[in-house]
Write an enzyme that holds these catalytic residues in place. Structure first.
Site, PDB file in Angstrom:
ATOM      1  CG  HIS A  30      36.540  21.638  13.518  1.00 56.02           C
ATOM      2  ND1 HIS A  30      35.922  20.443  13.251  1.00 56.02           N
ATOM      3  CD2 HIS A  30      35.700  22.315  14.330  1.00 56.02           C
ATOM      4  CE1 HIS A  30      34.750  20.406  13.884  1.00 56.02           C
ATOM      5  NE2 HIS A  30      34.589  21.536  14.539  1.00 56.02           N
ATOM      6  CD  GLU A  78      34.858  22.132  18.762  1.00 56.80           C
ATOM      7  OE1 GLU A  78      33.742  22.650  18.832  1.00 56.80           O
ATOM      8  OE2 GLU A  78      35.392  21.822  17.690  1.00 56.80           O
ATOM      9  N   GLY A 127      28.451  24.827  16.827  1.00 61.13           N
ATOM     10  CA  GLY A 127      28.152  24.443  15.448  1.00 61.13           C
ATOM     11  C   GLY A 127      26.654  24.523  15.189  1.00 61.13           C
TER      12      GLY A 127
HETATM   13  P1  PGA Z   1      28.192  21.239  17.402  1.00 62.38           P
HETATM   14  O1  PGA Z   1      29.570  21.537  16.628  1.00 62.38           O
HETATM   15  O2  PGA Z   1      27.865  22.464  18.210  1.00 62.38           O
HETATM   16  O3  PGA Z   1      27.198  20.961  16.306  1.00 62.38           O
HETATM   17  O4  PGA Z   1      28.419  20.060  18.272  1.00 62.38           O
HETATM   18  C1  PGA Z   1      30.653  22.133  17.287  1.00 62.38           C
HETATM   19  C2  PGA Z   1      31.845  22.231  16.378  1.00 62.38           C
HETATM   20  O5  PGA Z   1      32.058  21.353  15.541  1.00 62.38           O
HETATM   21  O6  PGA Z   1      32.622  23.190  16.466  1.00 62.38           O
END
Ligand code: PGA
Length: 252
Positions: free
Chosen positions: A92, A163, A230
């Site tokens: 991540h 991401e 997230g």
């Molecule tokens: P977010 O996080 O949905 O708050 O943007 C996604 C993640 O870090 O996997």
């Protein structure tokens, strides 16, 4: 294949809150989507208990690069599997940026998870600077190189989560069509580095400010097999709304 919704609770929920949210989500029917909850390590067994008997799967947020050894504080993939995990997030961007994880470490973690029979969710994505400098594809190519030579056994799967770092936790999601371009590039790159057998089985998820309002637009795009969520996954109501929206209006 049903869309895969992965909830990444990060270090945001207390164990007690994680169990409550898991219990609330498990209490309502989940049709037309597969849901995976990734609580922190300390909440895994209680969350496993809370979702027992439902179709919800369990995932971990990280794992050790080695199978076993003198590694104070690390958690092995084998032990995660024994706790009931089926998925593990690997690489991540928060771990890459804030905890110094390198591609070499991520590659080892990836192999540790597959060796333990888990499905890794390899997280990749460019920063804002890299994007503005036109380096997105170069960054994805470098990050995906950890898949070189990977082979999957039996029915084992691989997930890659695209991401873009600038979209994580900011409320500014990528445009679905832009994400779809990255996903197509990821599938092509996986085919190049790991071969057709792996590429045919890879599920590419989008992550970065996914919400109940925008999830259907992402899932309507080609090559978007699911989402990694997230912030919006940390409340049972919002997570249920995402799962409900994911099951509707799906074109592929
Ligand atoms: P977010 O996080 O949905 O708050 O943007 C996604 C993640 O870090 O996997």
């Amino acid at each position: 294949m049903l869309p895969l919704i992965v909830a990444n609770w990060k270090m945001q929920l207390s164990d007690a809150d994680a169990v409550t949210v898991a219990g609330e989500v498990a209490g309502s029917p989940i049709a037309d989507a597969e849901l995976v909850l990734c609580p922190s390590f300390t909440a895994l067994s209680r969350v496993a208990e809370a979702v027992r008997g439902s179709a919800i799967a369990l995932g971990a947020q990280d794992c050790a690069a080695d199978t076993r050894g003198a590694l104070t504080g690390e958690v092995s993939s084998e032990d995660l599997r024994a706790l009931g995990c089926r998925y593990v997030l690997v690489g991540h961007s928060e771990r890459r940026q804030r905890l110094g994880e390198t591609d070499a470490m991520i590659g080892k973690k990836l192999r540790a998870t597959t060796a333990a029979g888990l499905c890794p969710i390899l997280c990749v994505g460019e920063s804002f600077e890299e994007r503005t400098e036109g380096k997105r594809e170069a960054i994805l190519t470098r990050q995906l190189d950890v898949l070189r030579g990977l082979s999957l056994v039996g029915t084992q799967q691989l997930c890659v989560a695209y991401e873009p770092v600038w979209a994580i936790g900011t409320g500014h999601a990528a445009a679905p069509s832009d994400a779809a371009q990255a996903h197509a590039f990821i599938v092509d790159t996986v085919r190049e580095v790991a071969g057709a057998a792996v590429a045919d089985r890879v599920r590419v998820l989008y992550g970065g400010s996914v919400s109940p309002e925008n999830v259907a637009a992402f899932l309507a795009e080609q090559h978007v097999a699911g989402v990694l969520v997230g912030t919006a996954s940390q409340s049972a109501a919002r997570l249920r709304a995402i799962v409900a929206a994911a099951g509707r209006d799906r074109r592929i």
